[in-house]
Design a protein around this motif. Structure first.
Motif, PDB file in Angstrom:
ATOM      1  N   LEU A 107      28.199-114.308 -34.917  1.00 34.69           N
ATOM      2  CA  LEU A 107      27.275-115.351 -34.476  1.00 34.69           C
ATOM      3  C   LEU A 107      28.038-116.528 -33.869  1.00 34.69           C
ATOM      4  O   LEU A 107      27.636-117.094 -32.851  1.00 34.69           O
ATOM      5  CB  LEU A 107      26.432-115.853 -35.652  1.00 34.69           C
ATOM      6  N   THR A 111      27.116-109.986 -37.151  1.00 32.78           N
ATOM      7  CA  THR A 111      27.583-110.520 -38.423  1.00 32.78           C
ATOM      8  C   THR A 111      27.632-112.046 -38.289  1.00 32.78           C
ATOM      9  O   THR A 111      27.510-112.594 -37.189  1.00 32.78           O
ATOM     10  CB  THR A 111      28.987-109.991 -38.756  1.00 32.78           C
ATOM     11  N   PHE A 112      27.851-112.728 -39.409  1.00 32.09           N
ATOM     12  CA  PHE A 112      27.904-114.189 -39.331  1.00 32.09           C
ATOM     13  C   PHE A 112      29.121-114.640 -38.527  1.00 32.09           C
ATOM     14  O   PHE A 112      29.061-115.649 -37.814  1.00 32.09           O
ATOM     15  CB  PHE A 112      27.924-114.789 -40.735  1.00 32.09           C
ATOM     16  N   ALA A 162      16.332-115.826 -37.863  1.00 33.04           N
ATOM     17  CA  ALA A 162      16.385-114.362 -37.814  1.00 33.04           C
ATOM     18  C   ALA A 162      16.630-113.870 -36.394  1.00 33.04           C
ATOM     19  O   ALA A 162      17.407-112.936 -36.160  1.00 33.04           O
ATOM     20  CB  ALA A 162      15.084-113.783 -38.358  1.00 33.04           C
ATOM     21  N   LEU A 183      18.523-116.666 -41.174  1.00 29.50           N
ATOM     22  CA  LEU A 183      19.814-116.089 -40.806  1.00 29.50           C
ATOM     23  C   LEU A 183      20.199-114.941 -41.728  1.00 29.50           C
ATOM     24  O   LEU A 183      20.817-113.959 -41.301  1.00 29.50           O
ATOM     25  CB  LEU A 183      20.908-117.159 -40.846  1.00 29.50           C
ATOM     26  N   ARG A 197      20.225-113.693 -34.948  1.00 31.27           N
ATOM     27  CA  ARG A 197      21.124-112.612 -35.333  1.00 31.27           C
ATOM     28  C   ARG A 197      21.214-111.505 -34.291  1.00 31.27           C
ATOM     29  O   ARG A 197      22.126-110.667 -34.366  1.00 31.27           O
ATOM     30  CB  ARG A 197      20.674-112.021 -36.674  1.00 31.27           C
ATOM     31  N   THR A 214      22.672-106.087 -34.731  1.00 38.91           N
ATOM     32  CA  THR A 214      22.604-107.300 -35.538  1.00 38.91           C
ATOM     33  C   THR A 214      23.999-107.867 -35.695  1.00 38.91           C
ATOM     34  O   THR A 214      24.907-107.180 -36.168  1.00 38.91           O
ATOM     35  CB  THR A 214      22.007-106.995 -36.929  1.00 38.91           C
ATOM     36  N   PRO A 244      17.768-110.728 -41.704  1.00 45.81           N
ATOM     37  CA  PRO A 244      18.045-109.469 -41.009  1.00 45.81           C
ATOM     38  C   PRO A 244      19.023-108.557 -41.742  1.00 45.81           C
ATOM     39  O   PRO A 244      18.916-107.324 -41.659  1.00 45.81           O
ATOM     40  CB  PRO A 244      18.616-109.933 -39.664  1.00 45.81           C
ATOM     41  N   SER A 245      19.970-109.120 -42.469  1.00 43.74           N
ATOM     42  CA  SER A 245      20.901-108.300 -43.239  1.00 43.74           C
ATOM     43  C   SER A 245      20.158-107.505 -44.303  1.00 43.74           C
ATOM     44  O   SER A 245      20.474-106.335 -44.568  1.00 43.74           O
ATOM     45  CB  SER A 245      21.971-109.179 -43.895  1.00 43.74           C
ATOM     46  N   GLN A 249      22.976-110.932 -28.577  1.00 40.85           N
ATOM     47  CA  GLN A 249      23.928-109.832 -28.628  1.00 40.85           C
ATOM     48  C   GLN A 249      23.737-108.883 -27.435  1.00 40.85           C
ATOM     49  O   GLN A 249      22.627-108.766 -26.907  1.00 40.85           O
ATOM     50  CB  GLN A 249      23.764-109.059 -29.941  1.00 40.85           C
ATOM     51  N   SER A 281      24.961-118.033 -29.046  1.00 39.33           N
ATOM     52  CA  SER A 281      24.401-118.221 -30.385  1.00 39.33           C
ATOM     53  C   SER A 281      25.086-119.376 -31.097  1.00 39.33           C
ATOM     54  O   SER A 281      24.433-120.148 -31.820  1.00 39.33           O
ATOM     55  CB  SER A 281      24.518-116.928 -31.208  1.00 39.33           C
TER      56      SER A 281
END
Length: 247
Positions: free
Chosen positions: A188, A184-185, A155, A234, A158, A182, A237-238, A162, A194
């Protein structure tokens, strides 16, 4: 109202531990349960305690072979996270929990941090079960907070790497720090920091089952639980961000 000079402000004591209270409580529970079990139970009692509250994948296929049958599966997916093999195991998980649980709790609050920890532990247990059933269905007892801690780590990935978002107040012109977005994948893996952390973390865990080829010994680490918890973390958080947008 009294005024303070610069020297007086510097002399004010600052807190040594800055972890959120919910993380401190979780760490305290890990230690309280481990110390209590160590002092209360003898070796047989401790083994029985782990049988009832540790997670045992074999219960899915042969519940009659174990005390309690299928029933402990109702709680052991969560309770196994509060049991540890020894003090070194406990210290490592406590430190990891403090480091990665802190940013998640500060960003999302106590409730979401606890959800990530508990359901990360459950996700880790289920991934371990799936791997066991697909390979060798051997007897093992999963204990330790690693799945929940791995979820908090996932988590945190994410957002911790950033860039900070800064907005300028239209009236005063003051710069206001809003926090980190946050990722996005895709973002990341676009971010070097990351991406490197995730690839190294996954690589180290996926290397564990191959350790006997090099060392001749198995490493008693539930790497499947680490990966299951991390993947849940992962995603989490979404879910929290989507709920926050609806409120």
């Amino acid at each position: 109202m009294s005024e303070q000079g610069p020297g007086e402000q510097k002399n004010q004591r600052q807190p040594i531990f800055l972890i959120p209270s919910v993380i401190a409580v979780l760490v305290g529970l890990l230690w309280a349960i481990h110390l209590g079990a160590s002092f209360v139970f003898d070796s047989d009692g401790l083994a029985n305690f782990r049988i009832w509250f540790g997670f045992i994948p074999l219960r899915f296929v042969a519940p009659e072979a174990l005390p309690g049958g299928f029933s402990p599966l109702l709680w052991s997916g969560f309770t196994h996270a509060f049991l540890h093999v020894d003090f070194m195991h406990l210290i490592l998980n406590s430190a990891w929990l403090a480091v990665f649980g802190t940013p998640v709790a500060r960003r999302y609050g106590a409730g979401p941090a606890v959800i990530v920890f508990f359901f990360g532990a459950l996700a880790g247990a289920l991934v371990l079960t799936a791997h066991q059933m697909a390979s060798v269905n051997q007897f093992l007892v999963l204990i330790g907070a690693s799945g929940g801690v791995s979820a908090l780590t996932g988590a945190a990935m994410r957002f911790v790497f950033q860039p900070v978002i800064v907005r300028q107040d239209p009236e005063t012109g003051e710069r206001i720090v809003l926090g980190r977005r946050t990722a996005t994948f895709a973002e990341l893996f676009a971010n070097k920091s990351s991406r490197a952390f995730i690839l190294v973390w996954l690589g180290l865990n996926l290397a564990i089952p191959f350790a006997p080829l090099v060392t001749g010994m198995e490493i008693p680490i539930a790497w499947e639980a680490h990966i299951g918890g991390f993947i849940f973390g992962l995603i989490a958080p979404s879910l929290f961000d989507r709920r926050a947008r609806r409120i």
